[in-house]
Write a protein that holds these residues in place. Sequence first.
Motif, PDB file in Angstrom:
ATOM      1  N   THR A 137       0.841  -1.192   0.000  1.00 27.73           N
ATOM      2  CA  THR A 137       0.000   0.000   0.000  1.00 27.73           C
ATOM      3  C   THR A 137       0.877   1.245   0.000  1.00 27.73           C
ATOM      4  OG1 THR A 137      -0.117  -0.117   2.400  1.00 27.73           O
ATOM      5  CG2 THR A 137      -1.946  -1.084   1.170  1.00 27.73           C
TER       6      THR A 137
ATOM      7  N   ASP B  87      -1.937  -7.741  -2.394  1.00 23.14           N
ATOM      8  CA  ASP B  87      -0.986  -6.818  -1.794  1.00 23.14           C
ATOM      9  C   ASP B  87      -0.072  -7.589  -0.862  1.00 23.14           C
ATOM     10  OD1 ASP B  87      -0.230  -4.747   0.531  1.00 23.14           O
ATOM     11  OD2 ASP B  87      -0.680  -3.616  -1.277  1.00 23.14           O
TER      12      ASP B  87
ATOM     13  N   GLU C 110      -1.144   1.542  -7.640  1.00 21.31           N
ATOM     14  CA  GLU C 110      -1.048   1.623  -6.183  1.00 21.31           C
ATOM     15  C   GLU C 110      -2.307   1.102  -5.489  1.00 21.31           C
ATOM     16  OE1 GLU C 110       1.753   2.381  -5.094  1.00 21.31           O
ATOM     17  OE2 GLU C 110       2.723   3.691  -6.556  1.00 21.31           O
ATOM     18  N   THR C 111      -2.112   0.587  -4.275  1.00 22.53           N
ATOM     19  CA  THR C 111      -3.222   0.236  -3.397  1.00 22.53           C
ATOM     20  C   THR C 111      -3.155   1.120  -2.153  1.00 22.53           C
ATOM     21  OG1 THR C 111      -1.877  -1.539  -2.431  1.00 22.53           O
ATOM     22  CG2 THR C 111      -3.407  -2.150  -4.195  1.00 22.53           C
ATOM     23  N   PHE C 112      -4.261   1.160  -1.406  1.00 27.33           N
ATOM     24  CA  PHE C 112      -4.374   2.132  -0.322  1.00 27.33           C
ATOM     25  C   PHE C 112      -4.940   1.495   0.944  1.00 27.33           C
ATOM     26  CE2 PHE C 112      -4.729   4.075  -4.434  1.00 27.33           C
ATOM     27  CZ  PHE C 112      -3.948   5.215  -4.355  1.00 27.33           C
ATOM     28  N   GLU C 113      -4.515   2.035   2.087  1.00 30.73           N
ATOM     29  CA  GLU C 113      -5.035   1.592   3.375  1.00 30.73           C
ATOM     30  C   GLU C 113      -6.469   2.100   3.566  1.00 30.73           C
ATOM     31  OE1 GLU C 113      -3.650  -0.229   5.835  1.00 30.73           O
ATOM     32  OE2 GLU C 113      -1.836  -0.617   4.674  1.00 30.73           O
TER      33      GLU C 113
END
Length: 393
Positions: free
Chosen positions: A3, A153, A264-267
């Motif tokens: 993330t 992820d 991208e990945t995110f919290e």
Amino acid sequence: MTTIQKQDHNPIAHLTAEDIANLGRELDALREKVIASRGASDAAYIRRVIKTQRVLEMGGRAVLLASRYKPAWFVGTAALSVAKILENMEIGHNVMHGQWDWMRDPKIHSTTWEWDHASPAEQWKHSHNELHHTYTNVLGKDNDLGYGIMRVDEGQRWHPAHLGQPLWNLINAIFFQYGIAAYDLELGKNLATRKRRQNPAFKARLSATLRKVRRQATKDYVVHPLLSGPSAPTTLAANLTANLIRNLWTHSVIMCGHFPEGVETFERTSIEGETRGEWYLRQMLGSANISGGPLMHLMTGNLSFQVEHHLFPDLPSNRYQEIAPHVRDLFERYGLTYTTGSLPKQVVSAWRKVIRLALPNDFLAKAPASAPPARPAARREVAEPARVAVAGS
């Protein structure tokens, strides 16, 4: 990929709150400019695409009445495959996003369109429009990330069951329309307990999906083959093939939009109190494009411009190519990476990530030679500009 909040070098650390607010204002202005310019040419475009799709479908089905002859089988199957892809990608997906609601045409409206797909339109609009586009690439919120069957992820806990995710992904690709229908029903969650299984709302949604699946199967695998008379077996095979081609194509295109390396990945906590500019920024970093020409854009439903689509999901799909240079300019000016590549490159990248994350993180550390090369900090590859022909989204 981890993330964005946990990366050693956060790709947006150089942006101030004022930068992000200015980015949001520039994108809002771009959106308003397109909205103000919608008109007759846009309406003519979508009507032309729908007409083309229907001619292909009716023509393909007519040719398949003689499908016991090989040339007729190949021509009819090809026409039907293209028609199904067009209906799902450039027409159904985009109409149900509300991209054409401004025309006030009840036949081309998000509230009335029912597509050639196993998932009922209303259920798809909830899971896709309301959830996926709101929580794009947020772990634990966007179920499009892995469709609930894959680890996506490195920060996610690894389990031996993840070793099978390349196989699950392949099966999902083959039966993609049914996978989407099951995903829209959130079967994993709703079948987990007796209380959820007996929930009236879930049972109603399940019944609606089963009716849609039955209607689609009856049309493709019973009525059309029977109408072919002596060609019934070969027509059945043609319909199965057309649906398979459509499933594999749409799965590949969608994988390219959010799964390649560099996306991208995110919290989950990162979206608390998220501003308009921050939402835009997440769409920019959580999406990837496919480069190509007019035919590529048409057949992907203009999801070859996935970045632009996620920024403005309700703008007419034929306008994405027009605004793409402006969006790329924003990436450049704000020091962001515009992730794009050819279809083969993006498909390979997405599948490589699926396979890589099927393995435990420590395995990758012990075998660095098998890991993909690190992504450059500031790749500036951009999608190839091209004119949109008969249709594109």
